[in-house]
Design an enzyme around this catalytic site. Structure first.
Site, PDB file in Angstrom:
ATOM      1  N   GLU A  15      -4.970   2.663  -4.877  1.00 57.12           N
ATOM      2  CA  GLU A  15      -4.849   2.777  -3.419  1.00 57.12           C
ATOM      3  C   GLU A  15      -4.320   4.151  -3.006  1.00 57.12           C
ATOM      4  OE1 GLU A  15      -3.388  -1.066  -1.511  1.00 57.12           O
ATOM      5  OE2 GLU A  15      -2.843  -1.388  -3.612  1.00 57.12           O
ATOM      6  N   SER A 151      -4.884  -4.557  -1.457  1.00 57.19           N
ATOM      7  CA  SER A 151      -6.054  -4.193  -0.654  1.00 57.19           C
ATOM      8  C   SER A 151      -7.312  -4.959  -1.035  1.00 57.19           C
ATOM      9  CB  SER A 151      -6.331  -2.681  -0.729  1.00 57.19           C
ATOM     10  OG  SER A 151      -5.290  -1.966  -0.130  1.00 57.19           O
ATOM     11  N   TYR A 220     -10.376  -0.336   5.510  1.00 58.51           N
ATOM     12  CA  TYR A 220     -10.167   1.097   5.662  1.00 58.51           C
ATOM     13  C   TYR A 220     -11.360   1.874   6.206  1.00 58.51           C
ATOM     14  CZ  TYR A 220      -6.197  -0.291   2.857  1.00 58.51           C
ATOM     15  OH  TYR A 220      -5.071  -0.929   2.405  1.00 58.51           O
ATOM     16  N   ARG A 259       4.559  -7.715   5.579  1.00 60.61           N
ATOM     17  CA  ARG A 259       3.502  -8.438   6.285  1.00 60.61           C
ATOM     18  C   ARG A 259       3.175  -9.685   5.494  1.00 60.61           C
ATOM     19  NH1 ARG A 259      -1.021  -5.304   5.810  1.00 60.61           N
ATOM     20  NH2 ARG A 259      -2.087  -7.179   5.123  1.00 60.61           N
ATOM     21  N   ASP A 261       0.539 -12.643   5.126  1.00 57.92           N
ATOM     22  CA  ASP A 261      -0.838 -12.967   5.508  1.00 57.92           C
ATOM     23  C   ASP A 261      -1.104 -14.459   5.373  1.00 57.92           C
ATOM     24  OD1 ASP A 261      -1.242 -10.276   5.922  1.00 57.92           O
ATOM     25  OD2 ASP A 261      -2.159  -9.927   3.966  1.00 57.92           O
ATOM     26  N   GLU A 274      -0.416 -14.089   0.910  1.00 53.49           N
ATOM     27  CA  GLU A 274       0.364 -13.138   0.123  1.00 53.49           C
ATOM     28  C   GLU A 274       1.352 -12.414   1.015  1.00 53.49           C
ATOM     29  OE1 GLU A 274      -2.121  -9.151  -0.376  1.00 53.49           O
ATOM     30  OE2 GLU A 274      -3.267 -10.873  -1.100  1.00 53.49           O
ATOM     31  N   ASN A 276       2.967  -8.531   1.701  1.00 54.81           N
ATOM     32  CA  ASN A 276       2.822  -7.096   1.480  1.00 54.81           C
ATOM     33  C   ASN A 276       4.139  -6.414   1.835  1.00 54.81           C
ATOM     34  OD1 ASN A 276      -0.307  -6.722   1.134  1.00 54.81           O
ATOM     35  ND2 ASN A 276      -0.034  -8.145   2.811  1.00 54.81           N
ATOM     36  N   GLY A 280       0.303  -1.046   5.116  1.00 57.34           N
ATOM     37  CA  GLY A 280      -0.339   0.221   5.446  1.00 57.34           C
ATOM     38  C   GLY A 280       0.187   0.797   6.745  1.00 57.34           C
TER      39      GLY A 280
END
Length: 314
Positions: A15, A151, A220, A259, A261, A274, A276, A280
């Site tokens: 990443e 990602s 992205y 974050r 999800d 999951e 994070n 990002g």
């Protein structure tokens, strides 16, 4: 502000390109807020540079391995440099989807039924045996994921049995440990959580991808995904997602920001996908979008994260 911030970005993970974009955006934002900012593209020779820079705080904008997994956090702890985000243990746990699923199950937080497959430890089984185990325990469709990639790298949704072994091979190309979970048809929602002990959930975002799911390209590439605020879920589901997001954040001892999800099924039941720990921070990223929806500019968000790092309890 007067504080000296070292932004760590780039690194060696798959990443890397996203990390470079996150780091540049963060550095620009903090400069605008009056911080003294330096940036460092992290590699195996960076320790001397970090020591020489002598920052008041490090802003870790590294995604994936060697950044989001506790390794850099441990280095900064040894150097006694405060840093943005979660500590070593939380970072290492959350980047591993297999460990995350186990803790979610222990904490009785809702997550899709799953199977963990490991080619590195325990009895050796072949691809055919793995596929049989998945079908027997979960049925189809399923989602196949490498345990330690971010990602959505190496992730495949499998709807037909003949596609299962190729999906397992793809995931094993990235990691010797896999998580396979039952596919849940529903609305993908993310809960951005900001803060330390007194964390709050920012406005929920519904994610709609142009691809089959929110994969690397959709994340992205401009125009390949859409962030819908507020998320188009019922009030009941919204309340549950926010409650579960906070419980998850504290159960995993997250700090600064993370974050969480979710998939919300057709019956308004949320399932954690999951966590994070270094979301990002690019122009296409979800966490900054949630902050903006809460009335917080990107510059203010970055400054707030630095403040949280400096005030975090050790």
């Amino acid at each position: 502000m007067g504080k000296k911030v070292l932004v760590l970005y780039g690194g060696k993970s798959k990443e890397r390109e996203v990390s470079l974009r996150s780091g540049r955006a963060v550095a620009d934002a903090l400069s605008q807020k009056g911080f003294e900012v330096n940036v460092l593209d992290l590699n195996e020779n960076s320790v001397a540079s970090i020591v020489a820079d002598r920052p008041d705080v490090a802003f870790i904008a590294l995604h994936g391995k060697y950044g989001e997994d506790g390794t850099v956090q441990g280095l900064l702890d040894i150097l006694e440099i405060p840093y943005v985000g979660s500590d070593v243990l939380t970072s290492a746990v959350c980047i591993n989807k297999a460990t995350t699923k186990k803790i979610l199950a222990y904490e009785q937080l809702p997550t899709a039924p799953f199977v963990i497959l490991n080619t590195e430890r325990g009895p050796k089984i072949g691809l055919a045996e793995m596929a049989d185990k998945v079908v027997k325990e979960l049925g189809l469709p399923v989602v196949v994921k490498p345990a330690t990639q971010g990602s959505s790298i190496g992730t495949t949704i499998v709807k037909k049995e003949e596609a299962l072994i190729p999906a397992l091979e793809t995931a094993l190309g990235y990691d010797g440990e896999l998580v396979v979970e039952r596919f849940i048809d529903g609305t993908e929602v993310t809960a951005s959580v900001l803060g330390n002990e007194d964390a709050e959930v920012l406005p929920l975002i519904e994610i709609v991808a142009e691809n089959e799911f929110y994969d690397y390209e959709a994340k992205y590439t401009p125009g390949m995904s859409h962030h819908i605020i507020p998320a188009r879920i019922s009030e009941r589901a919204r309340v549950r997602v926010e409650e579960i997001a906070l419980k998850t954040y504290h159960a995993f001892k997250c700090r600064g920001f993370s974050r969480v999800d979710f998939i919300v099924d057709k019956n308004d039941n949320p399932f954690v996908l999951e966590i994070n720990t270094i979301p990002g921070m690019t122009s296409l990223s979800l966490f900054p979008d949630a902050a903006r929806a809460a009335g917080m500019s990107f510059e203010d968000l970055c400054a707030r994260l630095v403040e949280l790092a400096l005030s975090a309890k050790k």
